[in-house]
Enzyme design. Structure first.
Site, PDB file in Angstrom:
ATOM      1  N   ASP A  14      25.321  12.068  54.024  1.00 30.83           N
ATOM      2  CA  ASP A  14      25.959  11.284  55.087  1.00 30.83           C
ATOM      3  C   ASP A  14      26.439  12.146  56.254  1.00 30.83           C
ATOM      4  O   ASP A  14      26.133  11.869  57.413  1.00 30.83           O
ATOM      5  CB  ASP A  14      27.143  10.480  54.532  1.00 30.83           C
ATOM      6  N   ARG A  95      43.284  15.555  52.256  1.00 32.44           N
ATOM      7  CA  ARG A  95      42.991  15.147  53.653  1.00 32.44           C
ATOM      8  C   ARG A  95      43.866  15.851  54.668  1.00 32.44           C
ATOM      9  O   ARG A  95      43.377  16.319  55.695  1.00 32.44           O
ATOM     10  CB  ARG A  95      43.072  13.618  53.816  1.00 32.44           C
ATOM     11  N   ASP A 124      40.746   7.025  52.929  1.00 34.39           N
ATOM     12  CA  ASP A 124      40.520   8.335  53.540  1.00 34.39           C
ATOM     13  C   ASP A 124      40.398   8.275  55.066  1.00 34.39           C
ATOM     14  O   ASP A 124      40.866   9.163  55.769  1.00 34.39           O
ATOM     15  CB  ASP A 124      39.304   9.012  52.913  1.00 34.39           C
ATOM     16  N   SER A 175      30.649   7.320  43.906  1.00 36.01           N
ATOM     17  CA  SER A 175      31.246   8.028  45.027  1.00 36.01           C
ATOM     18  C   SER A 175      32.272   8.984  44.421  1.00 36.01           C
ATOM     19  O   SER A 175      33.191   8.550  43.727  1.00 36.01           O
ATOM     20  CB  SER A 175      31.918   7.037  45.974  1.00 36.01           C
TER      21      SER A 175
HETATM   22  N1  ARG Z   1      41.045   6.024  45.776  1.00 34.39           N
HETATM   23  C1  ARG Z   1      41.359   7.397  45.820  1.00 34.39           C
HETATM   24  C2  ARG Z   1      42.277   7.677  46.971  1.00 34.39           C
HETATM   25  O1  ARG Z   1      42.365   6.899  47.846  1.00 34.39           O
HETATM   26  C3  ARG Z   1      40.157   8.271  45.793  1.00 34.39           C
HETATM   27  C4  ARG Z   1      39.327   8.301  47.018  1.00 34.39           C
HETATM   28  C5  ARG Z   1      38.161   9.148  46.788  1.00 34.39           C
HETATM   29  N2  ARG Z   1      37.287   9.229  47.916  1.00 34.39           N
HETATM   30  C6  ARG Z   1      35.980   9.095  47.815  1.00 34.39           C
HETATM   31  N3  ARG Z   1      35.306   9.234  48.901  1.00 34.39           N
HETATM   32  N4  ARG Z   1      35.375   8.854  46.685  1.00 34.39           N
HETATM   33  O2  ARG Z   1      42.941   8.677  47.019  1.00 34.39           O
END
Ligand code: ARG
Length: 398
Positions: A14, A95, A124, A175
């Site tokens: 991506d 992040r 995210d 993912s």
């Molecule tokens: N739901 C989790 C969070 O918001 C994990 C996110 C993981 N991101 C991903 N792109 N798979 O912290």
């Protein structure tokens, strides 16, 4: 001068496609920035070269593992940061450190825009954009997957038509987001919340049901900071890494949860965070021994709010900063040793020892040597219970 966009680059399909996609959509030059937070996988150099091969004008890779552990995971340990009482904030913690490096790169390369590869459905995107606007309110954010409808199929078609040096076939059904503090696995068959996770999805943890010898570990903290394991001095990064290995080998730290995302969706998430769970479990128990009752009770509320703020992408917010001050102060006396048995998927505390202990044997004992004056208890209870007693007299009389 041609405009520049700094892209948060992972090396995957991506974000590799995003490079050319952004260039075509905006006419800007793309600077790719990859931040190593301990996600493992390919070397940073391979990732850097791929970014250039995919059309980036510049590519930077940053080893932020120590910084991530010290400045982002450590505050979470001190705050016993668990969103919804269970999720140790793995992705949410990474992040802000990535954001910090994106902003630094934007300044260095004269970019006015930052791009990321998130979809419009998750947390995210919020963490990136709210973080960037807090550190650099003048920068603009774009998210090609979300804003230019860059679907997976379109990304593959784009990569193939441009001959980008990136595999388009081996599509993982999940993912996955990983860093040294843990690993998040979502989508695929896990979207049916009745389906149990299969062993295949785990990388940091062994099956807790497999018979094996238990492991015993002693973790030393100083003011809430893990400083030694079994008497050997460690950095925070080393503490997390060693406990990832040892607690992971015992299947500690697997979490399967339906989680409330900030955007309002409930989503099914599977995590594995053996080091994080072992450290938070030990830290919580050392607090039980060393933190005064009223402070400890209040801290639990602060921890919950702190975790929500971090989950919601407000790492760089005034309230989070103020709560950090509280958490820091509350950790002032959290020094000492915790002994834990790691076994069968659990980290179980079996011993505590601290020069700052508030545990007073002579007050607690039921054996000889008791110094607690039990005769005082009766009067204490009479007055402590007085207001509800008076209310009961009124209410029961009616
Ligand atoms: N739901 C989790 C969070 O918001 C994990 C996110 C993981 N991101 C991903 N792109 N798979 O912290």
């Amino acid at each position: 001068m041609t405009q520049r966009v700094v892209l948060a680059y992972s090396g995957g399909l991506d974000t590799s496609v995003c490079i050319g996609w952004i260039a075509e959509a905006t006419g800007a030059e793309v600077v790719a920035v990859a931040v190593d937070v301990g996600q493992g996988g390919e070397s940073l150099d391979v990732i850097r070269k791929r970014a250039l091969a995919c059309g980036a004008v510049e590519a930077e890779v940053v080893d932020a593992k120590d910084e991530f552990a010290q400045e982002y995971c450590l505050p979470a340990i001190k705050a016993n940061g668990l969103y919804m009482d269970r999720y140790p904030l793995v992705s949410a913690l990474s992040r802000p450190v990535i954001v910090k490096h994106l902003v630094a790169a934007a300044r260095k390369h004269g970019a006015d825009t930052v791009a990321h590869g998130c979809t419009g459905k998750g947390n995210d995107q919020v963490r990136f954009e709210a973080g960037i606007s807090s550190l650099a309110p003048d920068l603009t954010c774009i998210a090609p997957v979300r804003d230019y409808a860059m679907t997976r199929d379109k990304a593959i078609a784009f990569a193939e038509s441009k001959g980008l040096p990136i595999a388009t076939s081996k599509k993982s059904p999940y993912s996955i987001d990983a860093n040294v503090f843990g690993r998040a696995i979502e989508t695929g068959f896990l979207e049916d919340i009745w389906n149990g996770p299969i062993e295949d999805i785990y990388e940091y943890t062994q099956n807790p049901a497999t018979p094996r010898e238990a492991d015993e570990v002693v973790i030393t903290f100083e003011r809430g900071v893990p400083v030694a394991i079994d008497g050997r001095a460690v950095s925070v990064l080393q503490a997390v890494q060693e406990l990832n290995e040892r607690a992971g080998a015992q299947g500690v730290g697997r979490i399967d949860i339906v989680e409330d995302r900030l955007v309002g969706i409930k989503s099914r998430e599977v995590y594995e965070a053996p080091g994080a769970i072992a450290l938070i479990t030990a830290h919580q128990e050392l607090e039980n021994v060393t933190v005064e009752r009223e402070l400890a009770r209040y801290k639990r509320q602060v921890e919950q709010r702190w975790s929500e703020l971090v989950y919601d992408g407000l790492w760089y917010s005034p309230l989070k900063r103020a709560l950090d001050g509280f958490v820091e102060e509350a950790n002032e006396h959290v020094s000492g040793d915790i002994r834990m048995t790691l076994h069968g998927g659990r980290a179980v505390v079996t011993g505590r020892r601290s020069g700052e202990s508030l545990y007073d044997f002579s007050l607690a004992t039921y054996d000889t040597g008791d110094t607690f004056d039990q005769s005082q208890a009766k009067g204490f209870i009479d007055i402590f219970g007085l207001s509800t007693k008076i209310a009961a007299r009124r209410d029961l009389a009616q």
